[in-house]
Design an enzyme around this catalytic site. Structure first.
Site, PDB file in Angstrom:
ATOM      1  N   SER A 144       0.833  -1.195   0.000  1.00 49.02           N
ATOM      2  CA  SER A 144       0.000   0.000   0.000  1.00 49.02           C
ATOM      3  C   SER A 144       0.875   1.256   0.000  1.00 49.02           C
ATOM      4  O   SER A 144       1.666   1.448  -0.924  1.00 49.02           O
ATOM      5  CB  SER A 144      -0.968  -0.044   1.194  1.00 49.02           C
ATOM      6  OG  SER A 144      -1.993   0.908   1.053  1.00 49.02           O
ATOM      7  N   ASP A 239      -9.880  -4.181  -5.225  1.00 49.29           N
ATOM      8  CA  ASP A 239      -9.227  -3.014  -4.650  1.00 49.29           C
ATOM      9  C   ASP A 239      -9.477  -1.780  -5.518  1.00 49.29           C
ATOM     10  O   ASP A 239      -9.335  -1.843  -6.745  1.00 49.29           O
ATOM     11  CB  ASP A 239      -7.721  -3.298  -4.553  1.00 49.29           C
ATOM     12  CG  ASP A 239      -6.934  -2.228  -3.832  1.00 49.29           C
ATOM     13  OD1 ASP A 239      -7.538  -1.242  -3.361  1.00 49.29           O
ATOM     14  OD2 ASP A 239      -5.701  -2.399  -3.730  1.00 49.29           O
ATOM     15  N   HIS A 269      -8.185  -4.837  -1.108  1.00 50.10           N
ATOM     16  CA  HIS A 269      -6.962  -4.179  -0.651  1.00 50.10           C
ATOM     17  C   HIS A 269      -6.458  -4.803   0.654  1.00 50.10           C
ATOM     18  O   HIS A 269      -7.235  -5.104   1.559  1.00 50.10           O
ATOM     19  CB  HIS A 269      -7.258  -2.691  -0.433  1.00 50.10           C
ATOM     20  CG  HIS A 269      -6.052  -1.865  -0.123  1.00 50.10           C
ATOM     21  ND1 HIS A 269      -5.130  -1.528  -1.081  1.00 50.10           N
ATOM     22  CD2 HIS A 269      -5.605  -1.309   1.033  1.00 50.10           C
ATOM     23  CE1 HIS A 269      -4.176  -0.790  -0.538  1.00 50.10           C
ATOM     24  NE2 HIS A 269      -4.446  -0.655   0.747  1.00 50.10           N
TER      25      HIS A 269
END
Length: 297
Positions: A144, A239, A269
């Site tokens: 991320s 995501d 995600h």
């Protein structure tokens, strides 16, 4: 940055930080022992504490090294959320893993985290002998927000000609911070990332809107990707960040960068932390085995 975005980011930090960095109980890899030590690295944006994970098998020669950057929207400072990944990679790839506790917003917005991420990685590359790792066989990766920092580190290293990672791991990365999060779609009704939360992250990390298009902030908007390290790009079907990850993999490949790209189906995600467990384990194993190959070459 105005006072209100700072307050929102602090609320996320204080109230949601622990929840957002929670790892599924079946992804803890409890069978893998933890062999760690703490080091402190001086950088151009202040000292940074790092946790060093050592592979269990003793080797005659120093092991290669992997630098890891955790996620959390540039706001959550919990590097221990990647403990399961770091332990698995150290054991499976046979490398030393450096888990970096970089500064976060709103207290330390861009460019402080990029400066720290790059300076730590450069230090790791240059100080292998004294620390019993091989700094010439180095890889870098993240998850991320940490994957965004990974792209920034690799770009800076290329531009400065300082060190050359054998591999970069880009996992579920925000790569276009200019686009309105509401335009980032998901095939499911309630994906993990909401536009509101993404706006809070971006406003905290990049208080000056003029920086949103900078290639160290939005690597996916850059058009000069040639010469970057080989990449493993992992995206998740559900995501909101999938499209920009997929596009970055294609752009790297078009620029002549060797790319392994895998989009995991039916997951959202941060599935490497929250599950589903089978997909999370498969993705983490893909990271470790790709690293092992890249670092042993």
């Amino acid at each position: 940055m105005s006072f209100k975005p700072r307050i929102k980011a602090r609320v996320v930090q204080l109230l949601l930080g622990r929840v957002m960095s929670r790892v599924h109980k079946d992804l803890h890899f409890t069978d893998i022992p933890k062999r760690t030590e703490s080091i402190r690295v001086e950088t151009g944006a202040g000292p940074v504490t790092c946790t060093v994970y050592r592979p269990s098998a003793a080797a005659a020669a120093p092991a290669p090294v992997y630098v890891n950057f955790h996620g959390g929207g540039f706001v959550i400072t919990r590097p221990q959320q990647d403990d399961h990944i770091c332990r698995y990679i150290a054991a499976t790839a046979g490398c030393v893993v450096i888990n970096v506790d970089y500064a976060v917003a709103p207290q330390r917005p861009y460019p402080a985290p990029v400066t720290q991420a790059y300076d730590v990685t450069a230090w790791v590359a240059q100080n292998g002998t004294a620390n019993n790792w091989d700094g010439s066989r180095l890889a870098v990766g993240g998850h991320s927000a940490g994957a965004n920092l990974t792209a920034a580190v690799c770009r800076t290293a290329r531009d400065r000609g300082t060190f050359t990672p054998r591999l970069q791991i880009i996992d579920s990365a925000p790569l276009d911070q200019l686009a309105d999060p509401a335009t980032k779609q998901s095939p499911i009704v309630k994906p993990l990332l909401t536009p509101q939360l993404m706006r809070i992250f971006t406003a905290a990390y990049v208080p000056d809107p003029a920086d949103l298009t900078h290639p160290l902030v939005s690597p996916g908007l850059a058009d000069d990707l040639a010469g970057l390290p080989p990449a493993l790009v992992i995206t998740a079907e559900n995501d909101r960040l999938r499209d920009e990850g997929d596009a970055y993999a294609k752009a790297l490949e078009a620029a002549g960068v060797p790319v392994t790209h895998r989009c995991f189906e039916g997951v959202d995600h941060y599935f490497t932390h929250t599950g589903p467990v089978p997909a999370g384990k498969e993705a983490i194993d893909l990271m470790a085995t790709t690293l092992r190959t890249a670092l042993s070459a």
